[in-house]
Design a protein around this motif. Structure first.
Motif, mmCIF file in Angstrom:
data_model
loop_
_atom_site.group_PDB
_atom_site.id
_atom_site.type_symbol
_atom_site.label_atom_id
_atom_site.label_comp_id
_atom_site.label_asym_id
_atom_site.label_seq_id
_atom_site.Cartn_x
_atom_site.Cartn_y
_atom_site.Cartn_z
ATOM 1 N N THR A 98 0.865 -1.173 0.000
ATOM 2 C CA THR A 98 0.000 0.000 0.000
ATOM 3 C C THR A 98 0.903 1.225 0.000
ATOM 4 N N THR A 99 0.678 2.109 -0.952
ATOM 5 C CA THR A 99 1.519 3.311 -1.033
ATOM 6 C C THR A 99 0.786 4.571 -0.595
ATOM 7 N N THR A 100 -0.515 4.479 -0.439
ATOM 8 C CA THR A 100 -1.287 5.609 0.069
ATOM 9 C C THR A 100 -1.221 5.526 1.590
ATOM 10 N N LEU A 101 -0.319 6.294 2.161
ATOM 11 C CA LEU A 101 -0.034 6.174 3.587
ATOM 12 C C LEU A 101 -0.773 7.218 4.408
ATOM 13 N N VAL A 102 -1.259 6.754 5.531
ATOM 14 C CA VAL A 102 -1.830 7.641 6.544
ATOM 15 C C VAL A 102 -0.957 7.431 7.765
ATOM 16 N N THR A 103 -0.341 8.503 8.223
ATOM 17 C CA THR A 103 0.558 8.404 9.367
ATOM 18 C C THR A 103 0.025 9.226 10.530
ATOM 19 N N VAL A 104 0.553 8.936 11.700
ATOM 20 C CA VAL A 104 0.277 9.737 12.885
ATOM 21 C C VAL A 104 1.623 10.127 13.480
ATOM 22 N N HIS A 105 1.608 11.144 14.318
ATOM 23 C CA HIS A 105 2.835 11.619 14.951
ATOM 24 C C HIS A 105 2.925 11.112 16.385
ATOM 25 N N SER A 106 4.151 10.853 16.808
ATOM 26 C CA SER A 106 4.380 10.315 18.150
ATOM 27 C C SER A 106 3.916 11.267 19.247
ATOM 28 N N PHE A 107 3.874 12.569 18.971
ATOM 29 C CA PHE A 107 3.510 13.558 19.985
ATOM 30 C C PHE A 107 2.006 13.817 20.050
ATOM 31 N N GLU A 108 1.220 13.210 19.155
ATOM 32 C CA GLU A 108 -0.225 13.430 19.146
ATOM 33 C C GLU A 108 -0.902 12.553 20.207
ATOM 34 N N PRO A 109 -2.074 12.985 20.683
ATOM 35 C CA PRO A 109 -2.793 12.168 21.664
ATOM 36 C C PRO A 109 -3.362 10.901 21.011
ATOM 37 N N VAL A 110 -3.521 9.876 21.801
ATOM 38 C CA VAL A 110 -4.060 8.604 21.330
ATOM 39 C C VAL A 110 -5.417 8.782 20.663
ATOM 40 N N VAL A 111 -6.219 9.737 21.133
ATOM 41 C CA VAL A 111 -7.543 9.947 20.550
ATOM 42 C C VAL A 111 -7.439 10.264 19.057
ATOM 43 N N LYS A 112 -6.369 10.914 18.649
ATOM 44 C CA LYS A 112 -6.156 11.215 17.223
ATOM 45 C C LYS A 112 -6.022 9.910 16.438
ATOM 46 N N ALA A 113 -5.263 8.966 16.954
ATOM 47 C CA ALA A 113 -5.103 7.667 16.285
ATOM 48 C C ALA A 113 -6.425 6.911 16.252
ATOM 49 N N LEU A 114 -7.198 6.992 17.326
ATOM 50 C CA LEU A 114 -8.498 6.330 17.353
ATOM 51 C C LEU A 114 -9.408 6.886 16.265
ATOM 52 N N GLU A 115 -9.357 8.190 16.068
ATOM 53 C CA GLU A 115 -10.148 8.816 15.011
ATOM 54 C C GLU A 115 -9.702 8.324 13.634
ATOM 55 N N VAL A 116 -8.383 8.215 13.436
ATOM 56 C CA VAL A 116 -7.856 7.748 12.147
ATOM 57 C C VAL A 116 -8.242 6.281 11.922
ATOM 58 N N PHE A 117 -8.109 5.452 12.936
ATOM 59 C CA PHE A 117 -8.513 4.045 12.805
ATOM 60 C C PHE A 117 -9.989 3.940 12.425
ATOM 61 N N ALA A 118 -10.837 4.723 13.072
ATOM 62 C CA ALA A 118 -12.284 4.676 12.799
ATOM 63 C C ALA A 118 -12.592 5.132 11.375
ATOM 64 N N ARG A 119 -11.891 6.129 10.915
ATOM 65 C CA ARG A 119 -12.134 6.690 9.590
ATOM 66 C C ARG A 119 -11.598 5.795 8.464
ATOM 67 N N THR A 120 -10.440 5.195 8.677
ATOM 68 C CA THR A 120 -9.766 4.465 7.590
ATOM 69 C C THR A 120 -9.978 2.959 7.627
ATOM 70 N N HIS A 121 -10.263 2.414 8.799
ATOM 71 C CA HIS A 121 -10.385 0.969 8.992
ATOM 72 C C HIS A 121 -9.065 0.243 8.751
ATOM 73 N N PHE A 122 -7.928 0.945 8.870
ATOM 74 C CA PHE A 122 -6.611 0.317 8.729
ATOM 75 C C PHE A 122 -6.306 -0.495 9.975
ATOM 76 N N GLY A 123 -5.427 -1.466 9.839
ATOM 77 C CA GLY A 123 -5.039 -2.300 10.969
ATOM 78 C C GLY A 123 -3.826 -1.788 11.713
ATOM 79 N N ARG A 124 -3.052 -0.929 11.046
ATOM 80 C CA ARG A 124 -1.839 -0.395 11.653
ATOM 81 C C ARG A 124 -1.548 0.969 11.050
ATOM 82 N N LEU A 125 -0.902 1.798 11.848
ATOM 83 C CA LEU A 125 -0.539 3.140 11.389
ATOM 84 C C LEU A 125 0.946 3.371 11.637
#
Length: 176
Positions: A98-125
């Motif tokens: 997969t080359t269309t990457l969605v990343t998160v930053h280490s300094f962001e709150p976990v809630v941001k990752a939860l939002e990304v997981f819910a939106r994208t349905h990816f298994g890992r970020l």
């Protein structure tokens, strides 16, 4: 037509009182605190059969793809299965990653990752630092484990406070 923001409900004082500790932690904990920092990576020129052996050996289901130190994709067990169904086990990672990457930053709150997981349905970020360099990988399991560790730490701190409070009067009496 209204926007998606029109559907959002304003949080009331009653809502705020019902927020539990797990929800609070999703805002307090940073992604860097719960992610897996030592990530197994693969390269675009590896054969998929090699990656499958690596996944089986390490008991993982996906890995970031790095070209040098540049994050260029993600490869998952699902990608490998798709290739194997087509009889392409000797194909290269760059053909199925997969080359269309969605990343998160280490300094962001976990809630941001939860939002990304819910939106994208990816298994890992992939987790990146301020400069976009890969510093870890985040799964929902990492969030669960990190939250449980934080809750355990909260519980232990509370137990120490209760112990000290219960012995405070004994200490006062014994000094007399």
């Amino acid at each position: 037509m209204g926007s998606a923001k029109d559907n959002r409900r304003v949080m009331t004082d009653e809502d705020a009182r019902r927020i539990n500790r797990v929800e609070e932690l999703s805002y307090e904990l940073k992604i860097g605190q719960v992610m897996t920092p030592d990530v197994q990576t693969v390269t675009p020129d590896m054969q998929l059969i090699e990656v499958l052996d690596l996944f089986r050996q390490l008991r993982i289901s996906g890995a970031p793809v790095l070209e040098g130190d540049q994050l260029v994709g993600l490869i998952s067990l699902e990608d490998l299965i798709r290739a194997l169904r087509r009889g392409n086990g000797h194909a290269l990672v760059n053909e199925y990653m997969t080359t269309t990457l969605v990343t998160v930053h280490s300094f962001e709150p976990v809630v941001k990752a939860l939002e990304v997981f819910a939106r994208t349905h990816f298994g890992r970020l992939p987790v990146v630092d301020e400069g976009g360099k890969l510093v870890g990988l985040l799964t929902k399991g990492d969030i669960t484990s990190g939250t449980l560790k934080a809750l355990q730490s909260d519980y232990q701190a509370e137990e120490v406070r209760r112990y000290r409070a219960s012995h405070l009067f004994e200490d006062i009496v014994s000094d007399r």
